[in-house]
Design a protein around this motif. Structure first.
Motif, PDB file in Angstrom:
ATOM      1  N   GLN A  29      43.046  42.696  49.219  1.00 58.48           N
ATOM      2  CA  GLN A  29      42.830  43.184  47.848  1.00 58.48           C
ATOM      3  C   GLN A  29      43.538  44.517  47.634  1.00 58.48           C
ATOM      4  O   GLN A  29      44.117  44.758  46.565  1.00 58.48           O
ATOM      5  N   ALA A  30      43.501  45.380  48.630  1.00 57.99           N
ATOM      6  CA  ALA A  30      44.181  46.674  48.511  1.00 57.99           C
ATOM      7  C   ALA A  30      45.690  46.469  48.336  1.00 57.99           C
ATOM      8  O   ALA A  30      46.330  47.137  47.506  1.00 57.99           O
ATOM      9  N   GLN A  31      46.240  45.533  49.075  1.00 60.81           N
ATOM     10  CA  GLN A  31      47.678  45.283  48.984  1.00 60.81           C
ATOM     11  C   GLN A  31      48.071  44.768  47.608  1.00 60.81           C
ATOM     12  O   GLN A  31      49.061  45.226  47.012  1.00 60.81           O
ATOM     13  N   VAL A  32      47.305  43.818  47.084  1.00 58.71           N
ATOM     14  CA  VAL A  32      47.689  43.231  45.808  1.00 58.71           C
ATOM     15  C   VAL A  32      47.445  44.214  44.658  1.00 58.71           C
ATOM     16  O   VAL A  32      48.205  44.255  43.684  1.00 58.71           O
ATOM     17  N   LEU A  33      46.410  45.040  44.769  1.00 60.45           N
ATOM     18  CA  LEU A  33      46.181  46.055  43.744  1.00 60.45           C
ATOM     19  C   LEU A  33      47.291  47.110  43.754  1.00 60.45           C
ATOM     20  O   LEU A  33      47.726  47.571  42.685  1.00 60.45           O
ATOM     21  N   ASP A  34      47.749  47.486  44.912  1.00 58.75           N
ATOM     22  CA  ASP A  34      48.864  48.439  44.984  1.00 58.75           C
ATOM     23  C   ASP A  34      50.124  47.853  44.357  1.00 58.75           C
ATOM     24  O   ASP A  34      50.881  48.559  43.682  1.00 58.75           O
ATOM     25  N   ARG A  35      50.334  46.540  44.584  1.00 59.16           N
ATOM     26  CA  ARG A  35      51.511  45.913  43.975  1.00 59.16           C
ATOM     27  C   ARG A  35      51.365  45.877  42.451  1.00 59.16           C
ATOM     28  O   ARG A  35      52.331  46.115  41.705  1.00 59.16           O
ATOM     29  N   ALA A  36      50.176  45.609  41.966  1.00 50.55           N
ATOM     30  CA  ALA A  36      49.939  45.599  40.522  1.00 50.55           C
ATOM     31  C   ALA A  36      50.189  46.966  39.917  1.00 50.55           C
ATOM     32  O   ALA A  36      50.745  47.084  38.816  1.00 50.55           O
ATOM     33  N   ALA A  37      49.801  48.016  40.637  1.00 52.93           N
ATOM     34  CA  ALA A  37      49.995  49.378  40.136  1.00 52.93           C
ATOM     35  C   ALA A  37      51.474  49.720  39.990  1.00 52.93           C
ATOM     36  O   ALA A  37      51.848  50.530  39.136  1.00 52.93           O
ATOM     37  N   GLN A  38      52.321  49.106  40.800  1.00 50.76           N
ATOM     38  CA  GLN A  38      53.770  49.320  40.673  1.00 50.76           C
ATOM     39  C   GLN A  38      54.334  48.580  39.457  1.00 50.76           C
ATOM     40  O   GLN A  38      55.272  49.051  38.816  1.00 50.76           O
ATOM     41  N   LEU A  39      53.756  47.437  39.151  1.00 46.04           N
ATOM     42  CA  LEU A  39      54.282  46.603  38.070  1.00 46.04           C
ATOM     43  C   LEU A  39      53.941  47.137  36.682  1.00 46.04           C
ATOM     44  O   LEU A  39      54.736  47.046  35.752  1.00 46.04           O
ATOM     45  N   VAL A  40      52.748  47.684  36.524  1.00 48.91           N
ATOM     46  CA  VAL A  40      52.261  48.021  35.186  1.00 48.91           C
ATOM     47  C   VAL A  40      53.007  49.224  34.609  1.00 48.91           C
ATOM     48  O   VAL A  40      53.345  50.177  35.322  1.00 48.91           O
ATOM     49  N   ARG A  41      53.262  49.169  33.324  1.00 46.98           N
ATOM     50  CA  ARG A  41      53.975  50.259  32.645  1.00 46.98           C
ATOM     51  C   ARG A  41      53.003  51.386  32.317  1.00 46.98           C
ATOM     52  O   ARG A  41      51.767  51.189  32.317  1.00 46.98           O
ATOM     53  N   PRO A  42      53.497  52.571  31.984  1.00 50.96           N
ATOM     54  CA  PRO A  42      52.608  53.625  31.487  1.00 50.96           C
ATOM     55  C   PRO A  42      51.864  53.146  30.241  1.00 50.96           C
ATOM     56  O   PRO A  42      52.477  52.621  29.303  1.00 50.96           O
ATOM     57  N   GLY A  43      50.558  53.278  30.244  1.00 55.92           N
ATOM     58  CA  GLY A  43      49.741  52.772  29.148  1.00 55.92           C
ATOM     59  C   GLY A  43      49.353  51.323  29.298  1.00 55.92           C
ATOM     60  O   GLY A  43      48.536  50.802  28.528  1.00 55.92           O
ATOM     61  N   GLY A  44      49.929  50.639  30.289  1.00 53.14           N
ATOM     62  CA  GLY A  44      49.586  49.248  30.541  1.00 53.14           C
ATOM     63  C   GLY A  44      48.319  49.137  31.389  1.00 53.14           C
ATOM     64  O   GLY A  44      47.775  50.136  31.875  1.00 53.14           O
ATOM     65  N   ARG A  45      47.847  47.924  31.581  1.00 51.56           N
ATOM     66  CA  ARG A  45      46.559  47.729  32.230  1.00 51.56           C
ATOM     67  C   ARG A  45      46.619  46.698  33.373  1.00 51.56           C
ATOM     68  O   ARG A  45      47.356  45.716  33.292  1.00 51.56           O
ATOM     69  N   ILE A  46      45.805  46.950  34.380  1.00 54.01           N
ATOM     70  CA  ILE A  46      45.563  46.007  35.460  1.00 54.01           C
ATOM     71  C   ILE A  46      44.191  45.376  35.208  1.00 54.01           C
ATOM     72  O   ILE A  46      43.215  46.093  34.966  1.00 54.01           O
ATOM     73  N   VAL A  47      44.128  44.060  35.248  1.00 57.04           N
ATOM     74  CA  VAL A  47      42.857  43.350  35.111  1.00 57.04           C
ATOM     75  C   VAL A  47      42.510  42.785  36.484  1.00 57.04           C
ATOM     76  O   VAL A  47      43.161  41.864  36.971  1.00 57.04           O
ATOM     77  N   TYR A  48      41.493  43.378  37.107  1.00 58.95           N
ATOM     78  CA  TYR A  48      41.117  42.993  38.468  1.00 58.95           C
ATOM     79  C   TYR A  48      39.929  42.040  38.407  1.00 58.95           C
ATOM     80  O   TYR A  48      38.881  42.381  37.854  1.00 58.95           O
ATOM     81  N   ILE A  49      40.109  40.839  38.961  1.00 56.67           N
ATOM     82  CA  ILE A  49      39.095  39.792  38.901  1.00 56.67           C
ATOM     83  C   ILE A  49      38.808  39.272  40.303  1.00 56.67           C
ATOM     84  O   ILE A  49      39.738  39.038  41.090  1.00 56.67           O
ATOM     85  N   THR A  50      37.536  39.078  40.622  1.00 59.63           N
ATOM     86  CA  THR A  50      37.161  38.345  41.824  1.00 59.63           C
ATOM     87  C   THR A  50      36.059  37.357  41.473  1.00 59.63           C
ATOM     88  O   THR A  50      35.384  37.502  40.447  1.00 59.63           O
ATOM     89  N   CYS A  51      35.875  36.370  42.335  1.00 59.99           N
ATOM     90  CA  CYS A  51      34.709  35.492  42.223  1.00 59.99           C
ATOM     91  C   CYS A  51      33.728  35.874  43.328  1.00 59.99           C
ATOM     92  O   CYS A  51      33.182  35.020  44.022  1.00 59.99           O
ATOM     93  N   SER A  52      33.517  37.178  43.471  1.00 57.59           N
ATOM     94  CA  SER A  52      32.644  37.729  44.508  1.00 57.59           C
ATOM     95  C   SER A  52      31.507  38.532  43.882  1.00 57.59           C
ATOM     96  O   SER A  52      31.639  39.082  42.790  1.00 57.59           O
TER      97      SER A  52
END
Length: 433
Positions: A341-364
């Motif tokens: 999860q840490a790895q994929v969240l770090d990758r998402a943080a690189q992709l998102v633009r300034p002002g953009g959003r990461i939507v983090y979802i788990t079925c946990s």
């Protein structure tokens, strides 16, 4: 096969699962291959018995005073299926292909066994090592939520809004007796039979036409809470078979750009046919494996409006559907998932633009995979990311859902008791402008 013969088969499969520590689906498949005389109805009934036994494994063993496949099956028939002792005794009659008759000890335990003094891990049928985490989430609702996780899950479908609305779908699918889902505006719930089985939805003409997808209401709601808007560029970073990709396309009305990928290219295989059937538009980027592996999203870094991270997790929120998974879950499995999860969240943080959003979802349902994972991301990206208030997330995506979820430190938590869904978690994280 007679009902008694099916019980014998289910006990055999449970013994195989316990001895070889493998998924129930694999054990059931092997049993079917070795017993080709069993028809599809028999195999389905045996699978239902096995999964119900796994749902109540700990509590059934407790009331019967022993943890054997036979004891679990006997206890389950009382606890899960509500059968009276004489009825159970009639099934265990020792006739051809039937289990041996109940012993005096078994009859006594069946009549007098109780969960009154059972600890929560037993009464709630859960691994004891996860209870501290679940207690922190559920508090006084721990046991009701655990028991709800031990019940059968409903059968939900998501109507494809690109092709028709829910009212039209209710008419088209009237032969299935559907009802609108309580919370998801495009969901329908299909009634199950007494044996817990639903109709074969994947062969219905409406499914083949792409008018609906089989999807738990909680998963539908998680997609809506993403807040994806027409015209946006959205990356589905852990797309798998594409369930949420299709949901995003419908939410955005096929207006915008959706890029779907997954670290495991094999998981992407079903997405192409699903897109064709549904009419959803998305760009699929399949990573290469081996030495030729490359980052297929590098050109998008810093430009994406919204990154959906349907993260790999322990699946504790799906125990209603996968009851064997809870007994195979180990602490090292949780640690591995947290790392992923840490790895994929770090990758998402690189992709998102300034002002953009990461939507983090788990079925946990485990905070280690939910709030703690978000908190760790914020710490690693100090000052660069902030969490959107959960009430705002609900207001933007599904305001009527507010009374039916738990608001945690960093997100929205669904659960079987409160929401009537699998245990989905959603957090919204924004990159500083």
């Amino acid at each position: 096969m007679t009902p008694s013969a099916r019980l014998s088969a289910a006990i055999e499969v449970l013994a195989d699962i316990a001895a070889r520590r493998r998924p129930a689906a694999d054990a059931l498949k092997d049993w079917g291959l070795a017993h080709r005389f069993a028809g599809s109805g028999d195999r389905a009934a045996i699978a239902s018995l096995v999964y119900d036994g796994l749902r109540r494994r700990a509590s059934a063993a407790w009331i019967m005073g022993e943890d054997t496949p036979r004891a679990v099956m006997i206890g389950m028939l009382r606890l899960q299926r509500g059968l009276a002792a004489p009825t159970i005794g009639g099934l265990f009659d020792g006739s051809r292909f039937a289990p041996e008759p109940l012993s005096g000890h078994e009859q006594e335990r069946l009549a007098n066994g109780t969960l009154d003094d059972a600890p929560p891990a037993i009464a709630g049928d859960a691994p004891d090592w996860v209870l501290p985490s679940l207690q922190g989430l559920f508090g006084d609702d721990l046991l009701p939520e655990l028991r709800a996780l031990g019940r059968r899950a409903p059968l939900d479908i998501r109507i494809n809004g690109l092709k028709l609305d829910r009212d039209a779908a209710l008419s088209r699918l009237a032969h299935l007796s559907p009802e609108p889902t309580p919370h998801a505006p495009m969901g329908l719930r299909i009634p199950l039979g007494e044996d817990g089985r639903g109709p074969a939805l994947h062969v219905e003409p409406e499914f083949i036409e792409g008018l609906y997808e089989i999807q738990d209401e909680g998963s539908q709601l998680a997609t809506r809470l993403s807040g994806a808007q027409p015209g946006e560029t959205v990356v589905d970073l852990c797309a798998g078979g594409g369930g949420k990709t299709l949901g995003l396309a419908a939410l955005m009305r096929n207006q915008g750009r959706i890029i779907a990928t997954d670290a495991d290219p094999r998981r992407l295989a079903p997405i192409h046919e699903r897109l064709r059937r549904s009419g959803a538009e998305a760009e699929i980027r399949t990573p290469r494996v081996g030495r030729a592996r490359a980052d297929v999203l590098e050109d998008l870094d810093g430009t994406v409006d919204r990154v959906l991270v349907d993260a790999p997790c322990t699946g504790t929120g799906t125990w209603r559907r996968n009851p064997d998974a809870k007994w195979r879950l180990r602490p090292n499995s949780l640690a591995l998932r947290v790392s992923e999860q840490a790895q994929v969240l770090d990758r998402a943080a690189q992709l998102v633009r300034p002002g953009g959003r990461i939507v983090y979802i788990t079925c946990s349902l485990l905070p280690e995979e939910n709030d703690d994972a978000v908190a760790s991301l914020l710490k690693r990206r100090l000052g660069n990311l902030t969490v959107i208030d959960s009430s705002t997330v609900l207001a933007e995506g599904a305001s009527a859902l507010a009374p039916f979820v738990r608001l945690t430190r960093h997100g929205v938590q669904m659960s079987p008791v409160l929401t009537g869904t699998d245990g989905f978690y959603v957090s919204m994280i924004e990159r500083a402008g």
